[in-house]
Design a protein around this motif. Sequence first.
Motif, PDB file in Angstrom:
ATOM      1  N   VAL A  63       3.627  23.170  93.604  1.00  0.00           N
ATOM      2  CA  VAL A  63       3.550  24.115  94.719  1.00  0.00           C
ATOM      3  C   VAL A  63       2.337  25.023  94.546  1.00  0.00           C
ATOM      4  N   HIS A  64       1.534  25.095  95.585  1.00  0.00           N
ATOM      5  CA  HIS A  64       0.353  25.966  95.590  1.00  0.00           C
ATOM      6  C   HIS A  64       0.581  27.104  96.582  1.00  0.00           C
ATOM      7  N   ARG A  65       0.521  28.319  96.072  1.00  0.00           N
ATOM      8  CA  ARG A  65       0.571  29.511  96.918  1.00  0.00           C
ATOM      9  C   ARG A  65      -0.683  30.354  96.672  1.00  0.00           C
ATOM     10  N   GLN A  66      -1.031  31.126  97.688  1.00  0.00           N
ATOM     11  CA  GLN A  66      -2.109  32.102  97.549  1.00  0.00           C
ATOM     12  C   GLN A  66      -1.547  33.493  97.791  1.00  0.00           C
ATOM     13  N   ARG A  67      -1.804  34.382  96.859  1.00  0.00           N
ATOM     14  CA  ARG A  67      -1.369  35.763  96.992  1.00  0.00           C
ATOM     15  C   ARG A  67      -2.591  36.658  96.903  1.00  0.00           C
ATOM     16  N   ASP A  68      -2.781  37.502  97.901  1.00  0.00           N
ATOM     17  CA  ASP A  68      -3.994  38.326  97.994  1.00  0.00           C
ATOM     18  C   ASP A  68      -5.245  37.460  97.888  1.00  0.00           C
ATOM     19  N   ALA A  69      -5.163  36.275  98.485  1.00  0.00           N
ATOM     20  CA  ALA A  69      -6.308  35.375  98.649  1.00  0.00           C
ATOM     21  C   ALA A  69      -6.751  34.695  97.359  1.00  0.00           C
ATOM     22  N   HIS A  70      -5.924  34.661  96.330  1.00  0.00           N
ATOM     23  CA  HIS A  70      -6.232  33.812  95.178  1.00  0.00           C
ATOM     24  C   HIS A  70      -4.987  33.047  94.773  1.00  0.00           C
ATOM     25  N   SER A  71      -5.165  32.006  93.969  1.00  0.00           N
ATOM     26  CA  SER A  71      -4.177  30.935  93.860  1.00  0.00           C
ATOM     27  C   SER A  71      -3.175  31.114  92.729  1.00  0.00           C
ATOM     28  N   ARG A  72      -1.975  30.533  92.987  1.00  0.00           N
ATOM     29  CA  ARG A  72      -0.921  30.368  91.998  1.00  0.00           C
ATOM     30  C   ARG A  72      -0.410  28.931  92.130  1.00  0.00           C
ATOM     31  N   LEU A  73      -0.136  28.285  91.002  1.00  0.00           N
ATOM     32  CA  LEU A  73       0.471  26.962  90.982  1.00  0.00           C
ATOM     33  C   LEU A  73       1.771  27.026  90.206  1.00  0.00           C
ATOM     34  N   SER A  74       2.780  26.325  90.698  1.00  0.00           N
ATOM     35  CA  SER A  74       4.061  26.306  89.994  1.00  0.00           C
ATOM     36  C   SER A  74       4.711  24.939  90.147  1.00  0.00           C
ATOM     37  N   VAL A  75       5.577  24.608  89.176  1.00  0.00           N
ATOM     38  CA  VAL A  75       6.293  23.339  89.161  1.00  0.00           C
ATOM     39  C   VAL A  75       7.756  23.607  89.486  1.00  0.00           C
ATOM     40  N   HIS A  76       8.308  22.840  90.413  1.00  0.00           N
ATOM     41  CA  HIS A  76       9.698  22.979  90.856  1.00  0.00           C
ATOM     42  C   HIS A  76      10.362  21.620  90.802  1.00  0.00           C
ATOM     43  N   ASP A  77      11.689  21.603  90.767  1.00  0.00           N
ATOM     44  CA  ASP A  77      12.368  20.326  90.959  1.00  0.00           C
ATOM     45  C   ASP A  77      12.429  20.011  92.448  1.00  0.00           C
ATOM     46  N   ARG A  78      12.938  18.854  92.795  1.00  0.00           N
ATOM     47  CA  ARG A  78      12.903  18.422  94.198  1.00  0.00           C
ATOM     48  C   ARG A  78      13.801  19.269  95.085  1.00  0.00           C
ATOM     49  N   ASP A  79      14.708  20.032  94.490  1.00  0.00           N
ATOM     50  CA  ASP A  79      15.556  20.937  95.260  1.00  0.00           C
ATOM     51  C   ASP A  79      14.946  22.323  95.391  1.00  0.00           C
ATOM     52  N   GLY A  80      13.769  22.518  94.818  1.00  0.00           N
ATOM     53  CA  GLY A  80      13.060  23.786  94.954  1.00  0.00           C
ATOM     54  C   GLY A  80      13.229  24.741  93.795  1.00  0.00           C
ATOM     55  N   ALA A  81      14.060  24.424  92.808  1.00  0.00           N
ATOM     56  CA  ALA A  81      14.267  25.335  91.679  1.00  0.00           C
ATOM     57  C   ALA A  81      12.981  25.465  90.868  1.00  0.00           C
ATOM     58  N   HIS A  82      12.588  26.694  90.595  1.00  0.00           N
ATOM     59  CA  HIS A  82      11.365  26.961  89.841  1.00  0.00           C
ATOM     60  C   HIS A  82      11.564  26.585  88.383  1.00  0.00           C
ATOM     61  N   LEU A  83      10.655  25.781  87.849  1.00  0.00           N
ATOM     62  CA  LEU A  83      10.729  25.376  86.447  1.00  0.00           C
ATOM     63  C   LEU A  83       9.712  26.113  85.587  1.00  0.00           C
ATOM     64  N   ARG A  84       8.492  26.184  86.041  1.00  0.00           N
ATOM     65  CA  ARG A  84       7.462  26.884  85.278  1.00  0.00           C
ATOM     66  C   ARG A  84       6.231  27.090  86.144  1.00  0.00           C
ATOM     67  N   ASP A  85       5.416  28.058  85.767  1.00  0.00           N
ATOM     68  CA  ASP A  85       4.117  28.248  86.395  1.00  0.00           C
ATOM     69  C   ASP A  85       3.087  27.390  85.671  1.00  0.00           C
ATOM     70  N   VAL A  86       1.981  27.169  86.331  1.00  0.00           N
ATOM     71  CA  VAL A  86       0.854  26.461  85.728  1.00  0.00           C
ATOM     72  C   VAL A  86      -0.183  27.502  85.336  1.00  0.00           C
ATOM     73  N   SER A  87      -0.670  27.416  84.131  1.00  0.00           N
ATOM     74  CA  SER A  87      -1.661  28.369  83.650  1.00  0.00           C
ATOM     75  C   SER A  87      -2.959  28.244  84.441  1.00  0.00           C
ATOM     76  N   LEU A  88      -3.393  29.355  85.032  1.00  0.00           N
ATOM     77  CA  LEU A  88      -4.636  29.404  85.796  1.00  0.00           C
ATOM     78  C   LEU A  88      -5.420  30.650  85.414  1.00  0.00           C
ATOM     79  N   PRO A  89      -6.731  30.628  85.555  1.00  0.00           N
ATOM     80  CA  PRO A  89      -7.522  31.837  85.308  1.00  0.00           C
ATOM     81  C   PRO A  89      -7.316  32.871  86.411  1.00  0.00           C
ATOM     82  N   ASP A  90      -7.683  34.111  86.122  1.00  0.00           N
ATOM     83  CA  ASP A  90      -7.588  35.176  87.123  1.00  0.00           C
ATOM     84  C   ASP A  90      -8.574  34.918  88.265  1.00  0.00           C
ATOM     85  N   TYR A  91      -8.189  35.372  89.448  1.00  0.00           N
ATOM     86  CA  TYR A  91      -9.061  35.313  90.628  1.00  0.00           C
ATOM     87  C   TYR A  91      -9.698  33.928  90.791  1.00  0.00           C
TER      88      TYR A  91
END
Length: 724
Positions: free
Chosen positions: A360-388
């Motif tokens: 799942v890719h979301r943008q908050r305040d115009a910069h990115s976040r990535l996260s891994v979920h199961d097929r039912d949408g449960a959040h499993l973990r974030d993906v490490s990304l640099p700031d901004y």
Amino acid sequence: MSRQSAPAPSPPATRREVVTETLHGVEVDDPYRWLEGDDETVREWTDAQNDHVDAVLDDDRRDRLRPRFDDLVEVADYGPITVREDRYFATVREPGADHARLVVRGAPDGEDRVLVDPNAWAANRDDDRPPRSMAWYVPSHDGDRVAVGVTEGGDENYDVRVLSVPDPSETAPNADATDGYGAGVEEVAVFPERGRVNANSLAWEADGEGLVYVATGGAADGAQMDKEIRRFRFADGPESEEVLLEHDDQHVWPRVTVDPDSGLLAVAFSEMVGGTEWYVRVDGDLRPVLTDTDAETSVRFHDGTAFVSTDHEAPRRRLLTCSVERFREGDLSFDECREVLPEGEGILRSAVPTPDRLLVHRQRDAHSRLSVHDRDGAHLRDVSLPDYCSVTWVSAARDAPEAFFGVTGFDRPPAVRGLDLADRAGGDPDEDDSGEAAPAESTAIDSVDLSVPDDLVVEQRFVDSTDGASVPVFVCYREGVEVDGPRPTLLYGYGGFRNSVTPSFGRFRLPFLADGGAFAAVCARGGYEYGEPWHEAGMLAEKQHTFDDFITAGEALCESGLTDSDRLAVAGGSNGGLSVGAVVTQRPDLWAAAQCAVPLLDMLRFHRFLLGESWTTEYGHPEDPEAFEYLRAYSPYHNVDPDETYPPVYFTTAASDTRVHPSHARKMTASLQHEAEGGPFLLRTKSETGHGVGKPTSMIVDEQTDSWAFLYERLDVEPSGGNE
């Protein structure tokens, strides 16, 4: 420092032939309408303007900047990875090459086997023929074939060529070939009609033996808005191509997708900036699925599930699901679907399914976040990304737990990363010391080999604009570079059509930053940084908010002490060029210079050319009396004040632009040159290119050299010897 440099040579003479129209009871003068033509007189005028640019631009600055820009393209560039079973498709531009090659690999980091090399096409080695480029590609579901879009002169009208794909595990020589195809690659079919077919309007049938695509007429015959959905089966030959649907609504564009498991064809009809209606083709007819809605909706099929991303009752978007069979039945409501990802704080940009996971890719305040979920949408973990940073694309294998994404930022050259989504031992994600799931780490596959200075500062500021809007502005500069006085600063923005301004790496900005400059990017209303409300706050009658945000950002940069109005430039292209034209005519005192690329500037006639009619859903229609009033109020071409002094402006356009007509830049240049004080006002027109698609690297370096030479002179910057 004086706002006026040494006097520039006089611009070419331009005849003035006033055409007066009465629009909604108002007389409107148009003294340069003849520049809307394409006859020999206009071409001579354009050539004279190009000569004027060469006479005005400082040759010494160009000569000192050009080698630095040449060095910046002597590295490889990498495009997204697309997975089809055991084949990994990607584009790679080798150091110094003009065009990227399409390659296939047997593993994400495997050896490249060349499929298409546009650098070897005869047209790209012959100065008398327009250059050809490959703008996009779409592999079949099994990876055995690939469709590529080929443009001539960058005009966004494409031939579609279908090619066979050799097994990448089989070794074969990659010898250069005059046809531009790698060893073992054969043409399966060619669609010779040039039209606006693109990757989003073409879908492979499930068996890989046919294509469904949206065809349009060409720009030359004014038929870009005439659309048909066609089906082509290779065994039947081009003469048996079937027209599934004719569509003549100028404001609505169809797109197609096929479920590779069931073969279901789904068709979306959407306005450029409006809602989306979905249909499926069953027994030769289109069956409505999601139609009674103003929501913007996209659909992706995977393993018997339809994933529906929508802003219905969720301005920042949410993800719903239903079975493919239920989608096929039609007459589906959002309430019947199951919500997998509810609306969150950030904008949901994409959710890519694999057999057991969602990336799942979301943008908050115009910069990115990535996260891994199961097929039912449960959040499993974030993906490490640099700031901004910005995640620029996400892809995944359909039948394996592997995914890929592109990441970049102001201080980060573009990179391709891989992500293993397989379950860890024990089934649950590892936890860190706080008890939270440890971030998932990605692996490097390809990256642009350009170094970033350690002293590069990246900040996000927020400025208070009109109607209480808090507008994000990114700022980057070299902290360790001493500058005498305010920094020379370039402010960039767009503000329209749901396009978000997010962190991006600009290799050609590196010399400017090394020479003490600062770069800023404003997330003006009209974009999608905060979802549909942010877009709507900068469209139609609210469009002035876009320009307010540019102006507020410029004022804030000056008030902060970073720069001042003698060293602040503004830049934008296309809709962003409209923004530049508006803020220059509304606040000419704020800017030391402006760059305005492939712009819209005559907002009372934009709908009469090329794709302009389809943009009336964003801007309003000049033939509507209410829209006419607010369009006339900000239309840059109609707001040039002969008593005002304007900053220097560098306009660029393209003779083969099939999206925004070059007359916008022509007429505005003529008006400023002969009706206003200040300047100089320059117009560079490129031939054998369009709105920006498929430009060869050598042309890009030429353009960047001229563009930055203009800024260096107007912002009083002396080029140094290097980029670091």
